[in-house]
Design a protein around this motif. Structure first.
Motif: not given
Length: 271
Positions: A166-171
């Motif tokens: 999910e951190q990929l979405r934020e990045r």
């Protein structure tokens, strides 16, 4: 003489239709409005699915719409504009498998699941809907990343084995320019599907060798040669590869893993 459609004189055919409707069984009349409501709701959800991202779609909820549409209907914009496929697509997977006896991990070779699907559909005019899950997923990935800039595509190559994906979405959202939130959400949905497919296939292909810890997928396209170039085939055209990082294997139940076996076995002895 007064015409039948003159105010004050009813159309005999219309009057006859109304009398017939009044004599319908009570059960039939009771079912009419629920059926109409179901058709309208179904049409509304299909409209939300094939349309671009809108406040109405966000209000209903992306997950709710997707749960209704997939895997039963697989509706998308192309149902209104069907066209022949102009590119050859690959969807390859590999895995990191831990051998509990030897105490070591092994990187498997790449396996193209679309080769398997080609084996399913060849000579079969009515293949199962599962015969195109990898191809559809690759198409969705390509569509979602088409507007991403170089920095966003570089983030796709990062691995998320311990870090939540999910951190990929934020990045991706934090990158200036490039694809917007709608495309990023579509990519994250396709990434989750791709990881799930890769995990299910890996468990069936290499699961007997040990525990599947991580999976990775990659995709590519090759354009079809011009129709007047008779000597060239799609294998002669330039392959455009798209890379994605390692992902933690999806936690699947034994029943879910077993459901991938028929999909893999239908393609013949390709593994």
């Amino acid at each position: 003489m007064t015409r039948p459609d003159t105010p004050g004189q009813a159309d005999p055919q219309l009057a006859q239709t109304r009398r017939a409707l009044r004599h319908l069984p009570g059960g039939a009349r009771a079912l009419t409005w629920p059926l109409v409501a179901l058709v309208l709701i179904h049409t509304l959800i299909i409209g939300l699915w094939v349309a671009p991202s809108t406040p109405a779609r966000d209000a209903v909820g992306q997950d709710r719409v997707r749960e209704y549409i997939q895997p039963w209907f697989q509706q998308n914009w192309s149902i209104f504009a069907p066209n022949p496929r102009r590119v050859a697509v690959t969807f390859e997977i590999r895995a990191i498998v831990e051998d509990p006896d030897a105490g070591e991990t092994v990187h498997t070779d790449w396996v193209d699941l679309i080769d398997n699907e080609d084996g399913i559909v060849a000579g079969n005019p009515f293949p199962a809907r599962t015969a195109k899950i990898s191809r559809r997923t690759a198409d969705r990935l390509h569509s979602a990343i088409s507007d991403m800039n170089t920095e966003q595509r570089d983030w796709l190559k990062a691995s998320y084995t311990d870090t939540p994906v999910e951190q990929l979405r934020e990045r991706l959202v934090a990158v200036d320019g490039g694809a917007g939130t709608s495309d990023i959400n579509r990519y994250m949905t396709a990434d989750a599907a791709a990881t799930r497919i890769a995990t299910g296939a890996a468990e069936n292909i290499w699961g007997e060798d040990g525990e599947v810890l991580h999976v990775q997928y990659r995709t590519s396209t090759r354009p079809a040669p011009s129709w007047d170039d008779e000597e060239r085939t799609v294998d002669d055209t330039t392959r455009t590869e798209r890379e994605y990082g390692w992902r933690a294997a999806t936690d699947l139940t034994e029943e879910e893993i077993a459901s991938f076996a028929p999909y893999l076995d239908q393609g013949g002895d390709w593994r």
